[in-house]
Design a protein around this motif. Sequence first.
Motif, short mmCIF file in Angstrom:
data_model
loop_
_atom_site.label_atom_id
_atom_site.label_comp_id
_atom_site.label_asym_id
_atom_site.label_seq_id
_atom_site.Cartn_x
_atom_site.Cartn_y
_atom_site.Cartn_z
N ASN A 228 -8.56 9.43 9.07
CA ASN A 228 -8.20 9.37 9.78
C ASN A 228 -7.88 7.99 9.68
O ASN A 228 -8.19 6.23 9.89
N PRO A 229 -6.24 7.39 9.82
CA PRO A 229 -5.42 6.13 9.39
C PRO A 229 -5.73 5.33 10.73
O PRO A 229 -5.09 4.56 10.70
N ALA A 230 -6.49 5.68 11.40
CA ALA A 230 -6.66 4.76 12.94
C ALA A 230 -7.81 3.20 11.91
O ALA A 230 -8.52 2.75 12.50
N LEU A 231 -8.65 3.74 10.98
CA LEU A 231 -9.82 2.94 10.45
C LEU A 231 -9.29 1.89 9.48
O LEU A 231 -8.16 1.95 9.19
N TYR A 232 -10.12 1.01 9.58
CA TYR A 232 -10.18 -0.15 8.75
C TYR A 232 -8.43 -1.03 9.42
O TYR A 232 -7.23 -0.06 8.52
N LYS A 233 -7.74 -1.40 10.37
CA LYS A 233 -6.88 -1.86 10.15
C LYS A 233 -6.67 -3.01 9.06
O LYS A 233 -4.65 -2.87 9.50
N THR A 234 -6.75 -3.73 8.69
CA THR A 234 -6.53 -4.71 7.95
C THR A 234 -7.54 -4.36 6.50
O THR A 234 -7.83 -4.40 6.67
N SER A 235 -6.87 -5.11 6.07
CA SER A 235 -7.50 -5.56 4.77
C SER A 235 -8.86 -6.48 4.57
O SER A 235 -9.43 -6.85 3.38
N ALA A 236 -8.02 -7.70 5.02
CA ALA A 236 -9.52 -8.50 5.75
C ALA A 236 -10.43 -7.71 5.87
O ALA A 236 -11.60 -8.16 5.21
N THR A 244 -16.31 -7.64 -0.84
CA THR A 244 -15.68 -7.85 -1.38
C THR A 244 -14.09 -9.69 -1.07
O THR A 244 -14.08 -9.73 0.18
N THR A 245 -13.75 -9.73 -1.98
CA THR A 245 -12.55 -10.40 -1.65
C THR A 245 -11.25 -9.77 -1.16
O THR A 245 -11.12 -8.66 -1.66
N ILE A 246 -9.83 -10.10 -0.63
CA ILE A 246 -8.37 -9.80 -0.53
C ILE A 246 -8.32 -9.79 -1.32
O ILE A 246 -7.69 -9.41 -1.64
N TYR A 247 -8.22 -10.38 -2.24
CA TYR A 247 -7.70 -10.97 -3.49
C TYR A 247 -8.09 -9.56 -4.52
O TYR A 247 -7.11 -9.04 -5.07
N GLU A 248 -9.65 -9.75 -4.74
CA GLU A 248 -9.63 -8.55 -5.30
C GLU A 248 -9.04 -7.27 -5.26
O GLU A 248 -9.10 -5.69 -5.88
N LEU A 249 -9.52 -7.40 -3.84
CA LEU A 249 -9.09 -5.70 -3.58
C LEU A 249 -7.11 -5.36 -4.05
O LEU A 249 -7.56 -4.51 -4.14
N GLU A 250 -6.79 -6.01 -3.32
CA GLU A 250 -5.11 -5.90 -3.83
C GLU A 250 -5.23 -5.67 -5.51
O GLU A 250 -4.48 -5.22 -5.39
N LYS A 251 -5.94 -6.46 -6.12
CA LYS A 251 -5.82 -6.69 -7.52
C LYS A 251 -6.59 -5.21 -8.27
O LYS A 251 -5.30 -4.50 -8.27
N ILE A 252 -7.54 -4.90 -7.40
CA ILE A 252 -7.66 -3.48 -8.19
C ILE A 252 -6.93 -2.30 -7.26
O ILE A 252 -6.57 -0.72 -7.83
N SER A 253 -6.60 -1.88 -6.05
CA SER A 253 -5.70 -1.33 -5.79
C SER A 253 -4.21 -1.26 -6.77
O SER A 253 -3.61 -0.35 -6.68
N LEU A 254 -3.54 -2.06 -7.07
CA LEU A 254 -2.81 -2.63 -7.88
C LEU A 254 -2.90 -1.56 -9.14
O LEU A 254 -2.50 -0.52 -9.33
N PHE A 261 -3.36 -3.44 -2.06
CA PHE A 261 -3.72 -2.03 -1.32
C PHE A 261 -3.23 -2.16 0.54
O PHE A 261 -3.07 -1.70 0.91
N SER A 262 -2.68 -2.69 0.96
CA SER A 262 -1.56 -3.30 2.23
C SER A 262 -0.49 -2.27 2.48
O SER A 262 -0.53 -1.62 3.06
N LYS A 263 0.10 -2.47 1.41
CA LYS A 263 1.17 -1.61 1.39
C LYS A 263 0.81 -0.09 1.06
O LYS A 263 1.92 0.92 1.99
N TYR A 264 -0.03 0.42 0.32
CA TYR A 264 -0.80 1.78 0.10
C TYR A 264 -1.16 2.22 1.20
O TYR A 264 -0.79 3.36 1.78
#
Length: 318
Positions: A228-236, A244-254, A261-264
């Motif tokens: 469901n691509p409509a879920l979770y519209k933002t990384s925040a 968690t924090t946006i920084y940690e989320l983006e780091k784990i996604s990398l 995470f936002s790009k993926y």
Amino acid sequence: MKKSNSKPKESSEYTFSILNNDSMLFWTKDSVQKYLSEPTEFIKKANIKESIRSNSIQKPKNIVNNILGKYGIKAMAFSNRMSGFYQYIKPISHTNIAFIVSGKLSLRNDTSKITIKAGQAYIIPCRESCYMRILANNTSMFWLDISPQSEMNMRVGKNISVQNFNSFEEIITILQLYKKEIYGKNDLHILECYASTFYNLLMREFSNNSDCKMANKVKNIIKEIRLNPALYKTSAEVAKTLSTTIYELEKISLDLFGETFSKYTLSIRMKTAINLLKYEKHSCAKIAEMVGYSSAFSFSHAFKKYFGQSPQTIRQTD
């Protein structure tokens, strides 16, 4: 000493104090606590003169300021407790962590019971409550109270748990040295070194455990977004959901996907959108809604930026 209406079966063996409206502690005569940091409001506000006179709580004579306080550690102590010790911990406003050096104890709440042995540590997060009972003849532990604002508190999870640490022996050694120093010369520089080393060891352990658990949570979120691509519209929004924090989320996604995470997630939405344009007869407004955009305009703008062509051009080409 005030009396409680709800006593354990062996109540005659216990001495206890009602400290305040939030917590009640039970001590046996053979249980000793020695504080390794400046006593906090928990001790300062409590009427425990009787306990201090009977040596159930001891403080260093010339105690220094709480060196660990800058890391969000409110208090730390060494406790030696004998068989039969019983304690009920009401919902607490901090996180409690204890390293079991020797002996064995159990923690019990309404839903589960956990047994903790020497070489392990238990964690009681903020707002949790439980019963503690000592199961061995002599159980010693180092415990610390973590402020809700501490970075460490963000990594311990939301449930009462038991953890094995790779650096357990090293952590205990540092704490033993810290204890020796605070009851010895009170050398501020040495204490600061021990405090920093201890904190860094602990954060490394929690980071390793936390990153592994968080990585699995991020993978599950991605599975949900694929369905469901409509879920979770933002990384925040995702970071808040995962605590968690946006920084940690983006780091784990990398680490997981080679992209933030936002790009993926953008790539998932765009690939879903182009398939819908090619093979479905939905309007742009409907597709925008299906992939998580608030309007056809914002969807078209993002689509063109991603593919270099507008949704209408892609549809006409096919």
